[in-house]
Write an enzyme that holds these catalytic residues in place. Structure first.
Site, short mmCIF file in Angstrom:
data_model
loop_
_atom_site.label_atom_id
_atom_site.label_comp_id
_atom_site.label_asym_id
_atom_site.label_seq_id
_atom_site.Cartn_x
_atom_site.Cartn_y
_atom_site.Cartn_z
N LYS A 81 0.87 -1.14 0.14
CA LYS A 81 -0.29 0.79 0.12
C LYS A 81 1.17 1.41 0.50
O LYS A 81 2.18 1.26 0.32
CB LYS A 81 -1.07 0.07 1.16
CG LYS A 81 -2.25 0.61 1.50
CD LYS A 81 -2.99 0.85 2.75
CE LYS A 81 -4.38 1.74 2.74
NZ LYS A 81 -4.86 0.90 3.74
N SER A 157 -9.16 0.84 3.39
CA SER A 157 -8.66 1.89 2.44
C SER A 157 -7.31 0.96 1.60
O SER A 157 -6.95 1.74 0.89
CB SER A 157 -7.31 2.97 3.26
OG SER A 157 -7.17 2.34 4.00
N SER A 181 -9.56 -1.02 6.88
CA SER A 181 -9.09 -1.25 6.01
C SER A 181 -8.85 -2.08 5.03
O SER A 181 -8.44 -1.47 3.74
CB SER A 181 -8.16 0.12 5.74
OG SER A 181 -8.74 1.16 6.40
#
Length: 470
Positions: A81, A157, A181
């Site tokens: 990420k 996310s 997330s």
């Protein structure tokens, strides 16, 4: 052969490299070809590290040829990420301001995966600064598409990792979770995801030299995504453990003491009684049936303690901390990126110091009540998200849409607040969209969550990898 390689689980990929059935170079090339094929449609991988991945694969093959024992993830590609540092690569957080913020060292989880032989193949997309919403849309890289249906979000996310893993661009993704997330994109993309106990994995979430404030310290945990629970288990075994770079990480055993059987599972289909969509309830019922068939003692109609208190205190703490930096952060989020946070903040100002201190104490009280509940019920089976996947940006459309999305993720919020582990696992595909559940456990008993999730997976199947719909 190349097609077969990217479809294999991470464990099988690593075994094939260690035995010499395939080379690490072949494995990386297969995934690079898959990224070239599907990423233009999905937009999950942001910074492709092709040259670096090829060089790492060549080094792995040289080590094997020299007789060096290879690690449990030998040659396995993984995505990282955009929040998480890869040495020599910008950690952008999806923001133009940080486009050239080159990391001086790997973040602890990246370093651990590398030490086990895994190879970072690219950064993955996320909402801008993690703050711009639940949908994965960054100011720097644009929208990530749900590979099952572009009309709904892949979640966030860690949505870039969820979409990349689901489509075979990598067998593992490294995300993080402070309220769903990892688990939400896992559920929306049809893969598995692990949110570990607070302190189980070492991490470094600094932007610059300063450490984050209290809520960001205790709520955010890094966690892997994978197509199979077995691959989650492999990543868990690699990532866990103390590290001097993170004094929060503790040397707790990977596997706890055996508990009396049959193991009790509390089924919480509608957390807090705030409503659950029939399709989501059906997913929980399917998983409950799978666990019952596996020999668990399944009790329907349960609820977790103090859910509303957990959600309220979580929100009050995080809003108070956001308020102190919001004037500086807001301009970084791009056009419309500020709406999600501002809808959540409403007209409420930050807590004054006495109230803030009271809230930190309230957290411990909620944790104590959860510990007592989990002492009686070692596992909780529940939804990840109490609604089906929603259209991109719905959470920022207006106050009612924001409230509806926040309500649907309420149990993810509460479990991050309490700090306990949870594994998201798919239960099947309904009307062309994947659905899943989460198994929540006692602190530092990820092993119980993983074992139960494997039983669900064994009976209900693995829906990915898939080709993205146009």
């Amino acid at each position: 052969m190349r097609d077969a390689l990217w479809k294999m689980p991470a464990r099988a990929q690593a075994a094939a490299v260690r035995t010499g059935e395939v080379t690490a170079a072949e494995l990386v090339e297969a995934h690079l070809a898959r990224i070239d094929e599907v990423n233009p449609t999905v937009n999950a991988v942001t910074q492709l590290l092709a040259d670096r991945a090829q060089a790492a694969a060549a080094e792995t093959d040289r080590r094997r040829a020299a007789g060096v024992a290879l690690g449990p993830l030998a040659g396995v590609p993984f995505t990282v990420k955009e929040t998480t540092a890869i040495e020599g690569v910008p950690t952008t957080f999806g923001v133009e301001r940080f486009r050239d913020l080159v990391a001086r060292a790997d973040a602890p989880p990246v370093a651990r995966l590398r030490a086990a032989g895994a190879i970072p193949i690219g950064h993955s997309n996320m909402p801008t600064m993690i703050l711009a919403g639940v949908h994965t849309r960054s100011a720097l890289y644009g929208d990530t598409v749900n590979p099952w249906n572009r009309e709904v979000t892949p979640g966030g996310s860690s949505g870039g990792d969820g979409a990349a893993v689901a489509t075979g661009m990598a067998p593992l993704g490294l995300g993080n979770d402070s309220g769903g997330s990892v688990r939400i994109p896992a559920s929306f993309c049809g893969v598995a995801g692990l949110k570990p106990t607070y302190g189980r994995f070492a991490a470094d979430h600094r932007i610059g030299p300063d450490d984050p404030s209290f809520a960001a310290q205790v709520l955010v945990t890094d966690g892997p995504l994978a197509r199979t629970v077995g691959d989650l288990r492999l990543a868990y075994e690699v990532l866990a453990g103390a590290d001097p770079r993170d004094p929060r990480a503790v040397p707790v055993p990977l596997y706890g003491e055996p508990l009396p059987r049959p193991l009790k599972v509390a089924v919480v289909a509608d957390p807090g009684g705030h409503g659950v969509h029939p399709v989501v309830r059906a997913a929980v019922e399917s998983a409950a049936g799978a666990l019952r068939d596996a020999g668990y003692e399944v009790c329907e109609g349960m609820d977790v303690p103090r859910l509303d208190d957990a959600v309220e205190v979580y929100g009050r703490l995080t809003r108070s901390e956001f308020a102190t930096t919001w004037p500086r952060v807001k301009p970084l989020l791009g056009e419309g990126g500020h709406r999600y946070i501002e809808l959540g903040m409403g007209d409420e100002g930050p807590a004054e110091l006495p109230e803030y201190l009271r809230l930190t104490g309230a957290r411990l009280g909620v944790q104590r009540d959860w510990a007592a509940f989990l002492d009686a019920w070692p596992l909780v089976l529940a939804p990840v998200f109490t609604e089906p996947p929603f259209p991109p940006g719905e959470e920022s459309r207006d106050a009612e849409s924001h409230r509806r999305v926040q309500n649907a993720m309420r149990l993810c919020t509460a479990t991050s607040f309490v700090g306990v582990p949870a594994v998201a696992v798919p239960t099947g595909v309904v009307n062309g969209l994947p659905h899943g559940v989460q198994l929540i456990g006692r602190a530092y008993r990820e092993d119980l969550c993983l074992a139960a999730a494997e039983e669900v997976e064994r009976r209900l199947g693995v829906p990915t990898p898939i080709d993205p719909l146009p």
